[in-house]
Design a protein around this motif. Structure first.
Motif, short mmCIF file in Angstrom:
data_model
loop_
_atom_site.label_atom_id
_atom_site.label_comp_id
_atom_site.label_asym_id
_atom_site.label_seq_id
_atom_site.Cartn_x
_atom_site.Cartn_y
_atom_site.Cartn_z
N LEU A 162 0.86 -1.19 0.00
CA LEU A 162 0.00 0.00 0.00
C LEU A 162 0.89 1.24 0.00
O LEU A 162 1.58 1.52 0.99
N LEU A 163 0.91 1.96 -1.12
CA LEU A 163 1.81 3.10 -1.29
C LEU A 163 1.08 4.40 -1.04
O LEU A 163 0.24 4.83 -1.83
N ARG A 164 1.41 5.03 0.07
CA ARG A 164 0.77 6.29 0.44
C ARG A 164 1.74 7.12 1.27
O ARG A 164 2.36 6.61 2.21
N ASP A 165 1.87 8.41 0.90
CA ASP A 165 2.77 9.27 1.66
C ASP A 165 2.02 10.28 2.51
O ASP A 165 2.21 10.37 3.71
N CYS A 166 1.13 11.08 1.88
CA CYS A 166 0.45 12.14 2.62
C CYS A 166 -0.84 12.53 1.90
O CYS A 166 -1.10 12.10 0.79
N TYR A 167 -1.64 13.37 2.57
CA TYR A 167 -2.86 13.92 1.96
C TYR A 167 -2.51 15.12 1.09
O TYR A 167 -1.50 15.78 1.28
N PHE A 168 -3.41 15.41 0.15
CA PHE A 168 -3.32 16.67 -0.58
C PHE A 168 -4.72 17.09 -0.97
O PHE A 168 -5.66 16.29 -0.98
N THR A 169 -4.87 18.38 -1.26
CA THR A 169 -6.10 18.92 -1.83
C THR A 169 -5.70 19.82 -2.99
O THR A 169 -4.52 20.20 -3.11
N ASN A 170 -6.66 20.20 -3.81
CA ASN A 170 -6.35 21.16 -4.87
C ASN A 170 -5.84 22.47 -4.30
O ASN A 170 -4.95 23.11 -4.86
N ASP A 171 -6.42 22.89 -3.16
CA ASP A 171 -5.97 24.13 -2.54
C ASP A 171 -4.52 24.03 -2.10
O ASP A 171 -3.73 24.97 -2.28
N SER A 172 -4.15 22.89 -1.52
CA SER A 172 -2.76 22.74 -1.06
C SER A 172 -1.80 22.65 -2.26
O SER A 172 -0.69 23.17 -2.20
N LEU A 173 -2.25 22.01 -3.35
CA LEU A 173 -1.41 21.94 -4.54
C LEU A 173 -1.20 23.31 -5.16
O LEU A 173 -0.09 23.67 -5.57
N VAL A 174 -2.27 24.10 -5.22
CA VAL A 174 -2.17 25.44 -5.78
C VAL A 174 -1.18 26.28 -4.97
O VAL A 174 -0.37 27.03 -5.53
N GLU A 175 -1.22 26.14 -3.66
CA GLU A 175 -0.30 26.91 -2.83
C GLU A 175 1.16 26.48 -3.06
O GLU A 175 2.06 27.31 -3.06
N LEU A 176 1.38 25.20 -3.27
CA LEU A 176 2.73 24.73 -3.59
C LEU A 176 3.20 25.28 -4.93
O LEU A 176 4.37 25.68 -5.09
N ILE A 177 2.29 25.32 -5.89
CA ILE A 177 2.64 25.85 -7.21
C ILE A 177 2.92 27.36 -7.13
O ILE A 177 3.88 27.87 -7.70
N ARG A 178 2.05 28.09 -6.40
CA ARG A 178 2.23 29.55 -6.24
C ARG A 178 3.58 29.85 -5.58
O ARG A 178 4.28 30.79 -5.96
N LYS A 179 3.94 29.05 -4.60
CA LYS A 179 5.20 29.25 -3.87
C LYS A 179 6.41 29.09 -4.79
O LYS A 179 7.37 29.88 -4.71
N ASN A 180 6.35 28.09 -5.66
CA ASN A 180 7.51 27.75 -6.48
C ASN A 180 7.48 28.33 -7.89
O ASN A 180 8.51 28.40 -8.56
N PHE A 181 6.27 28.75 -8.34
CA PHE A 181 6.13 29.31 -9.68
C PHE A 181 5.24 30.56 -9.62
O PHE A 181 4.13 30.58 -10.16
N PRO A 182 5.69 31.60 -8.93
CA PRO A 182 4.85 32.79 -8.72
C PRO A 182 4.47 33.48 -10.03
O PRO A 182 3.47 34.21 -10.07
N GLN A 183 5.22 33.24 -11.10
CA GLN A 183 4.91 33.88 -12.38
C GLN A 183 3.59 33.40 -12.97
O GLN A 183 3.03 34.04 -13.88
N LEU A 184 3.05 32.30 -12.47
CA LEU A 184 1.81 31.74 -13.05
C LEU A 184 0.56 32.50 -12.60
O LEU A 184 -0.49 32.38 -13.21
N GLN A 185 0.66 33.24 -11.51
CA GLN A 185 -0.45 34.08 -11.03
C GLN A 185 -1.75 33.27 -10.88
O GLN A 185 -2.78 33.60 -11.46
N LEU A 186 -1.68 32.25 -10.07
CA LEU A 186 -2.85 31.41 -9.80
C LEU A 186 -3.65 31.99 -8.65
O LEU A 186 -3.17 32.82 -7.89
N PRO A 187 -4.92 31.55 -8.48
CA PRO A 187 -5.70 32.00 -7.33
C PRO A 187 -5.08 31.50 -6.03
O PRO A 187 -4.34 30.50 -6.03
#
Length: 335
Positions: free
Chosen positions: A262-287
């Motif tokens: 059973l391969l599982r590391d952690c939970y995620f949500t779209n909101d948490s993914l968006v925040e990770l993307i915003r942090k590392n790729f601020p040029q994308l200007q996501l919500p």
């Protein structure tokens, strides 16, 4: 002597990573594909003298894998990843259930009859074969490697999601029934990843054709600053770790035989993914993602998965979610 590994469904997201890692480790790999065109494209992408392909156009046809195993008695390991993931399917039996279930039975039959030198079978199952997707059991419930999706075959026809759940559950049941009834000499391990995120193994030529799991993060890149982030949550594992677990299974049969990883590391949500993307790729200007809403969603709806047995066997550190998202997004932006 270098081992030869057979990987069914070699064009798949997970399968390509398995093939890539196998080649990096010095193995010889034979992959099955649905057509000569797909095989030629894959061979160009992989570009290795140690990779070749066989064409198996229809998994459901009796004896589908027979000729491949007859032609290649040198195969020592069979990794069966070929199985449809189609949440747009309408003909659940022919598009989802039969290819998974009958395709797996054809693999088992071929190995029994012609795979006399095969030492290990590794089957790519899913967490969906472990969890109760129709919520038939009382909640809260904790799932582990011994848990099974209690879905019936008839319930598998409810919608594309339940069809997929049924397909993985009954295909895996076929594997373990085979082990029980035939008592094969080869070892058997099944792999149960949760949502598999991460980059493609090879160059992305068309970012509009990402597979379902890879597209979870890909779709978020199209959001505008004023857009509402669609609600979604799940459990994460990186595709590279998923591939690594398949290889561990046959390289360590004394630890893996008869196991369901059973391969599982952690939970995620779209909101948490968006925040990770915003942090590392601020040029994308996501919500802006709502992490408070994200935590509440996980608290209310997330599954309780206990992969401690798997973790104690594998004993390797998973790629963190943030690194997985960085690698995925970087690859998509470069294509």
């Amino acid at each position: 002597m270098v081992k030869t590994i057979f990987v069914s469904g070699a064009t798949g997201f997970i399968a390509q990573h398995i093939v890539q890692q196998l080649l990096q480790l010095g193995y010889i790999v034979i992959g099955s594909v649905r057509s000569k065109g797909k095989g030629e494209d894959l061979q160009k992408l992989i570009n290795s003298p140690n990779f070749s392909y066989v064409v198996i156009p229809n998994l459901v046809v009796a004896g589908a894998f027979d000729e491949a195993l007859k032609a290649h008695p040198e195969i020592k390991v069979f990794i069966h990843t070929a199985s449809p993931v189609d949440f747009e399917a309408t003909d659940f039996k022919n598009e989802v259930l039969d290819p998974a279930i009958e395709g797996t039975k054809n693999v088992l039959s071929a190995i029994k009859t012609f795979g006399t030198n095969i030492e290990t079978l590794v089957y790519t199952s899913s967490v969906i074969a472990i969890i109760d997707i129709l919520v038939k059991l009382p909640r809260p419930i904790q799932y582990n490697e011994d848990s099974w999706n209690p879905i019936t075959y008839e319930e598998s026809f409810k919608d594309p999601y339940t069809a997929y759940g049924g397909s993985k559950t009954f295909a895996e049941r076929a594997v373990w029934d085979f082990v029980k009834n035939e008592k094969p000499k080869f070892t058997v391990t099944t792999i149960h990843p949760t949502y598999v995120l991460g980059p493609q193994a090879y160059e992305v030529k068309n970012k509009t054709q990402l597979n379902f799991s890879a597209d979870i993060s890909g779709k978020l890149l199209n959001l505008k600053p004023s857009d509402e982030i669609p609600e979604f949550f799940g459990d994460y594992i990186d595709v590279r770790d998923t591939a690594k677990a398949h290889i561990f299974a046959f390289e360590h049969p004394e630890k893996s035989n008869g196991e369901r990883f059973l391969l599982r590391d952690c939970y995620f949500t779209n909101d948490s993914l968006v925040e990770l993307i915003r942090k590392n790729f601020p040029q994308l200007q996501l919500p802006k993602g709502d992490l408070e809403k994200s935590a509440q969603l996980i608290e209310e709806k997330a599954l309780r998965l206990d992969p401690s047995k798997t973790n104690s066997i594998l004993q390797f550190k998973y790629i963190p979610l943030e690194q997985s998202i960085i690698d995925s997004v970087q690859q998509i932006l470069e294509c």
